[in-house]
Design a protein around this motif. Structure first.
Motif: not given
Length: 139
Positions: A31-32, A35, A39, A91-92, A95, A99, A117
């Motif tokens: 998930v990271d 993400g 991003q 993910i939301a 992660a 944001p 990140s």
């Protein structure tokens, strides 16, 4: 629409199967990475300012590396009988990344945000590394 609800691992094979902890560790990395990929692309679309072009191109590189890494982790999870969950709500919700703000982002802000990140993703990988290695050195 048919939904597959049989989650027995008998259909996966008779080889090594990931423990819940290994699956959870790999899921967090997954998930990271997803993400990070999102991003980097969001920043790519909205970066403005000095050295825009160079950063714009570098963000595409970050996107590609994160996408490839996520795919590798997800495929490994499936090989070990773990379910990879890359759905947007997952993910939301899970992660570890901070944001990105909405709207245009200056180049300096983008560098700081994406660097943060990247550090988060690397920290998560380092955090789970030894535990993952103990259970499945191939991973």
């Amino acid at each position: 629409m048919t939904t597959i609800t049989d989650t027995s691992r008998a259909t996966i094979g008779s080889g090594f199967t990931a423990s819940p902890t290994l699956g959870d560790d790999l899921q967090q990395v997954l998930v990271d990475l997803i993400g990070l990929q999102l991003q980097a692309k969001q920043a790519h679309w909205n970066v403005v300012g000095h050295n825009f072009r160079d950063l714009h191109l570098q963000l595409d590189e970050v996107t590609e590396v994160a996408r490839d890494g996520a795919d590798t982790i997800a495929e490994r999870m499936r090989a070990l009988g773990a379910v990879a969950d890359g759905r947007a709500p997952t993910i939301a919700a899970t992660a570890s990344l901070t944001p990105l703000p909405a709207g245009e982002l200056g180049t300096s802000a983008v560098v700081d945000l994406i660097t943060g990140s990247l550090r988060t993703v690397v920290a998560d990988i380092r955090r789970v590394h030894d535990e993952v290695d103990r259970e499945d050195p191939s991973t």
